[in-house]
Design a protein around this motif. Structure first.
Motif, PDB file in Angstrom:
ATOM      1  N   CYS A 126       0.852  -1.187   0.000  1.00 30.08           N
ATOM      2  CA  CYS A 126       0.000   0.000   0.000  1.00 30.08           C
ATOM      3  C   CYS A 126       0.892   1.243   0.000  1.00 30.08           C
ATOM      4  O   CYS A 126       1.783   1.357   0.840  1.00 30.08           O
ATOM      5  CB  CYS A 126      -0.899  -0.007   1.236  1.00 30.08           C
ATOM      6  SG  CYS A 126      -1.868   1.506   1.428  1.00 30.08           S
TER       7      CYS A 126
ATOM      8  N   ASP B  28      -0.627  -5.737   0.784  1.00 34.33           N
ATOM      9  CA  ASP B  28      -1.988  -6.117   0.421  1.00 34.33           C
ATOM     10  C   ASP B  28      -1.918  -7.319  -0.504  1.00 34.33           C
ATOM     11  O   ASP B  28      -1.051  -7.387  -1.376  1.00 34.33           O
ATOM     12  CB  ASP B  28      -2.706  -4.967  -0.301  1.00 34.33           C
ATOM     13  CG  ASP B  28      -2.971  -3.781   0.612  1.00 34.33           C
ATOM     14  OD1 ASP B  28      -3.340  -4.005   1.784  1.00 34.33           O
ATOM     15  OD2 ASP B  28      -2.815  -2.638   0.152  1.00 34.33           O
TER      16      ASP B  28
ATOM     17  N   LYS C  71       5.080  -0.376  -4.377  1.00 31.82           N
ATOM     18  CA  LYS C  71       3.995   0.368  -3.737  1.00 31.82           C
ATOM     19  C   LYS C  71       3.036   0.837  -4.825  1.00 31.82           C
ATOM     20  O   LYS C  71       3.423   1.624  -5.693  1.00 31.82           O
ATOM     21  CB  LYS C  71       4.548   1.556  -2.954  1.00 31.82           C
ATOM     22  CG  LYS C  71       5.337   1.145  -1.743  1.00 31.82           C
ATOM     23  CD  LYS C  71       5.768   2.333  -0.923  1.00 31.82           C
ATOM     24  CE  LYS C  71       6.492   1.856   0.326  1.00 31.82           C
ATOM     25  NZ  LYS C  71       6.845   2.970   1.193  1.00 31.82           N
TER      26      LYS C  71
ATOM     27  N   PHE D  10      -1.435   1.492  -5.745  1.00 27.32           N
ATOM     28  CA  PHE D  10      -2.859   1.397  -5.463  1.00 27.32           C
ATOM     29  C   PHE D  10      -3.424   0.248  -6.296  1.00 27.32           C
ATOM     30  O   PHE D  10      -2.894  -0.089  -7.360  1.00 27.32           O
ATOM     31  CB  PHE D  10      -3.581   2.704  -5.818  1.00 27.32           C
ATOM     32  CG  PHE D  10      -3.249   3.834  -4.886  1.00 27.32           C
ATOM     33  CD1 PHE D  10      -3.728   3.839  -3.583  1.00 27.32           C
ATOM     34  CD2 PHE D  10      -2.462   4.884  -5.307  1.00 27.32           C
ATOM     35  CE1 PHE D  10      -3.424   4.876  -2.716  1.00 27.32           C
ATOM     36  CE2 PHE D  10      -2.147   5.930  -4.456  1.00 27.32           C
ATOM     37  CZ  PHE D  10      -2.632   5.926  -3.152  1.00 27.32           C
ATOM     38  N   GLN D  11      -4.514  -0.326  -5.835  1.00 26.87           N
ATOM     39  CA  GLN D  11      -5.118  -1.459  -6.529  1.00 26.87           C
ATOM     40  C   GLN D  11      -5.497  -1.116  -7.970  1.00 26.87           C
ATOM     41  O   GLN D  11      -5.306  -1.919  -8.883  1.00 26.87           O
ATOM     42  CB  GLN D  11      -6.351  -1.947  -5.762  1.00 26.87           C
ATOM     43  CG  GLN D  11      -7.013  -3.161  -6.383  1.00 26.87           C
ATOM     44  CD  GLN D  11      -8.202  -3.643  -5.586  1.00 26.87           C
ATOM     45  OE1 GLN D  11      -8.436  -3.216  -4.456  1.00 26.87           O
ATOM     46  NE2 GLN D  11      -8.971  -4.535  -6.171  1.00 26.87           N
TER      47      GLN D  11
ATOM     48  N   HIS E 123      -9.878  -2.938   1.745  1.00 30.53           N
ATOM     49  CA  HIS E 123      -9.170  -1.789   2.283  1.00 30.53           C
ATOM     50  C   HIS E 123      -9.999  -1.233   3.437  1.00 30.53           C
ATOM     51  O   HIS E 123     -11.133  -0.804   3.217  1.00 30.53           O
ATOM     52  CB  HIS E 123      -8.966  -0.715   1.207  1.00 30.53           C
ATOM     53  CG  HIS E 123      -8.282  -1.259  -0.011  1.00 30.53           C
ATOM     54  ND1 HIS E 123      -6.914  -1.374  -0.087  1.00 30.53           N
ATOM     55  CD2 HIS E 123      -8.772  -1.752  -1.172  1.00 30.53           C
ATOM     56  CE1 HIS E 123      -6.598  -1.901  -1.259  1.00 30.53           C
ATOM     57  NE2 HIS E 123      -7.700  -2.137  -1.937  1.00 30.53           N
TER      58      HIS E 123
END
Length: 87
Positions: free
Chosen positions: A13, A20, A48, A50-51, A78
């Motif tokens: 993350c 994650d 690192k 974001f999805q 999340h």
């Protein structure tokens, strides 16, 4: 022929640095080499992201490597909220 690959993909993350783990689903009308998917998944294990960016990056990589069209979906949680991203 319809092919579906389901796997787990891990990345960090970018907000809190926690790892994650996402459920990854790839659908295609063509043959998909498992070894290529495993190599692709390993690229993200310490990044690192974001999805949404992870899903987009996987879809772009798959599309760049062939003329086949893919549907890529990631599912993650999340702060207790489920997020599904499909490209």
């Amino acid at each position: 022929m319809q092919n579906r690959i389901e796997a787990k993909v891990r990345c960090q993350c970018p907000v809190d640095g926690a790892y994650d783990i996402y459920d990854l689903v790839i659908d295609s009308n063509e043959f998909i080499q498992i070894e290529n998917i495993k190599t692709l998944i390993l690229r993200f294990k310490d990044l690192k992201m974001f999805q949404e960016d992870l899903t987009k990056s996987i879809a772009q990589t798959l599309s760049h490597d062939s003329l086949t069209s893919y549907t890529v979906k990631t599912i993650g949680y999340h702060s207790g909220v489920k997020l599904t991203v499909t490209i």
